[in-house]
Design a protein around this motif. Sequence first.
Motif, PDB file in Angstrom:
ATOM      1  N   SER A   1       2.202   2.517   6.578  1.00 47.37           N
ATOM      2  CA  SER A   1       2.296   1.198   5.971  1.00 47.37           C
ATOM      3  C   SER A   1       1.739   0.154   6.935  1.00 47.37           C
ATOM      4  O   SER A   1       1.656   0.391   8.142  1.00 47.37           O
ATOM      5  CB  SER A   1       3.747   0.861   5.621  1.00 47.37           C
ATOM      6  OG  SER A   1       4.550   0.873   6.782  1.00 47.37           O
ATOM      7  N   THR A   2       1.355  -0.978   6.400  1.00 48.39           N
ATOM      8  CA  THR A   2       0.748  -2.025   7.232  1.00 48.39           C
ATOM      9  C   THR A   2       1.473  -3.343   7.049  1.00 48.39           C
ATOM     10  O   THR A   2       2.109  -3.591   6.022  1.00 48.39           O
ATOM     11  CB  THR A   2      -0.737  -2.227   6.877  1.00 48.39           C
ATOM     12  OG1 THR A   2      -0.830  -2.614   5.495  1.00 48.39           O
ATOM     13  CG2 THR A   2      -1.536  -0.960   7.099  1.00 48.39           C
TER      14      THR A   2
ATOM     15  N   GLU B   1       0.837  -1.196   0.000  1.00 47.71           N
ATOM     16  CA  GLU B   1       0.000   0.000   0.000  1.00 47.71           C
ATOM     17  C   GLU B   1       0.874   1.249   0.000  1.00 47.71           C
ATOM     18  O   GLU B   1       1.811   1.367   0.794  1.00 47.71           O
ATOM     19  CB  GLU B   1      -0.913  -0.018   1.220  1.00 47.71           C
ATOM     20  CG  GLU B   1      -1.861  -1.218   1.216  1.00 47.71           C
ATOM     21  CD  GLU B   1      -2.665  -1.315   2.503  1.00 47.71           C
ATOM     22  OE1 GLU B   1      -2.356  -0.576   3.441  1.00 47.71           O
ATOM     23  OE2 GLU B   1      -3.585  -2.143   2.547  1.00 47.71           O
ATOM     24  N   ALA B   2       0.562   2.181  -0.884  1.00 42.90           N
ATOM     25  CA  ALA B   2       1.370   3.405  -1.002  1.00 42.90           C
ATOM     26  C   ALA B   2       1.133   4.411   0.120  1.00 42.90           C
ATOM     27  O   ALA B   2       2.091   4.987   0.644  1.00 42.90           O
ATOM     28  CB  ALA B   2       1.120   4.052  -2.363  1.00 42.90           C
ATOM     29  N   PRO B   3      -0.129   4.667   0.495  1.00 41.20           N
ATOM     30  CA  PRO B   3      -0.342   5.713   1.513  1.00 41.20           C
ATOM     31  C   PRO B   3       0.250   5.323   2.860  1.00 41.20           C
ATOM     32  O   PRO B   3       0.327   4.152   3.217  1.00 41.20           O
ATOM     33  CB  PRO B   3      -1.865   5.818   1.603  1.00 41.20           C
ATOM     34  CG  PRO B   3      -2.388   5.159   0.373  1.00 41.20           C
ATOM     35  CD  PRO B   3      -1.389   4.105   0.027  1.00 41.20           C
ATOM     36  N   GLU B   4       0.683   6.341   3.613  1.00 42.18           N
ATOM     37  CA  GLU B   4       1.102   6.109   4.996  1.00 42.18           C
ATOM     38  C   GLU B   4      -0.135   6.003   5.879  1.00 42.18           C
ATOM     39  O   GLU B   4      -1.175   6.593   5.576  1.00 42.18           O
ATOM     40  CB  GLU B   4       1.977   7.280   5.477  1.00 42.18           C
ATOM     41  CG  GLU B   4       3.324   7.383   4.792  1.00 42.18           C
ATOM     42  CD  GLU B   4       4.307   6.357   5.297  1.00 42.18           C
ATOM     43  OE1 GLU B   4       3.934   5.534   6.159  1.00 42.18           O
ATOM     44  OE2 GLU B   4       5.453   6.364   4.811  1.00 42.18           O
TER      45      GLU B   4
END
Length: 322
Positions: A103-104, A98-101
């Motif tokens: 991260s998971t 996943e790009a958005p902060e």
Amino acid sequence: MSSHPADAPAPPPDGARNGPAVSRREFDALFGTVRTWDRWAPADRGAWNRVTAGHVRRAASLVRSGTVVPLGRPWDTTPAPDNTKPALHYMSDLGDVEAPEPSTHKDFIGVDYHGKGVSHLDALSHIAYRGRLYGGGAARELVGAGGARFGDVSALGPLVTKGVLLDLPAVLGKPWLEPGQAVHAADVLAAETALDVEIGEGDAVLLRVGRFRRRRELGPWDADAASAGFHVDAVPLLAERGIALLGGDGDSDVRPSPVEGLHSPVHALAVAAMGVPLLDNLDLEALSAAGAGTGRYEFLLVVAPLDIPGGTGSPVNPVAVL
């Protein structure tokens, strides 16, 4: 302490530990004696119907120190003689998908939990005897590829009640019972006296044979072939007391089985005749130590299986509160 290799415990000589053999005719008569079919509604909760709000309040009154003792085993991904279908655990996201902060990080777990490797609850759909589930319904009609339509684990819900630890090694002054050693009705009565406990209606009875202490010190073995546990002659006493749940650090059955042609006779009596779900493969070492330290072997027990519609049971981590 056993002198036999850890992966091959010696069987009891001439059935001495198990007691005399029990014929299928004798077993069927016993099955009829302890059977509770048509006693409760809803039927697929079985003996859990015994536990009322009053039982929960009584169990809560046993809490003294507030000490919480988990009873489940760690998720075991290592193959062993008693873990032939290891649990699965792998990462499905390492923070680079996943790009958005932010991260998971994500992981997957999976397990074939019935067996000797995972702490789990057996629901009433797990066991049939002579083709019949608890209540008398035909297993072939009620359990199929889509799961169970009667006696599934989702029908049970959580259980909060009084737990009683029958710590047989503590009573006998041994580190563990050897695989193949049977626990008889007389042993249950002796344990009640020695541990100052009394099994009552709606209680959960947990039998410690010291399996996981032995496993840690001597290594794993095929517990499906040789295990300490209840002889069938202990079951009428438990039925008379009106228990709601039975469990232990084995799977409740002594093996080799004392009943001709039956691998798991206590399973058949408890689940299919009495409607009593089973807790298998609990780690009771910490609870045993707590009991030895406080002199108390009764406690509040919380069991919360996963809500799996159609499931024949569930992995579980029961909690004792002292």
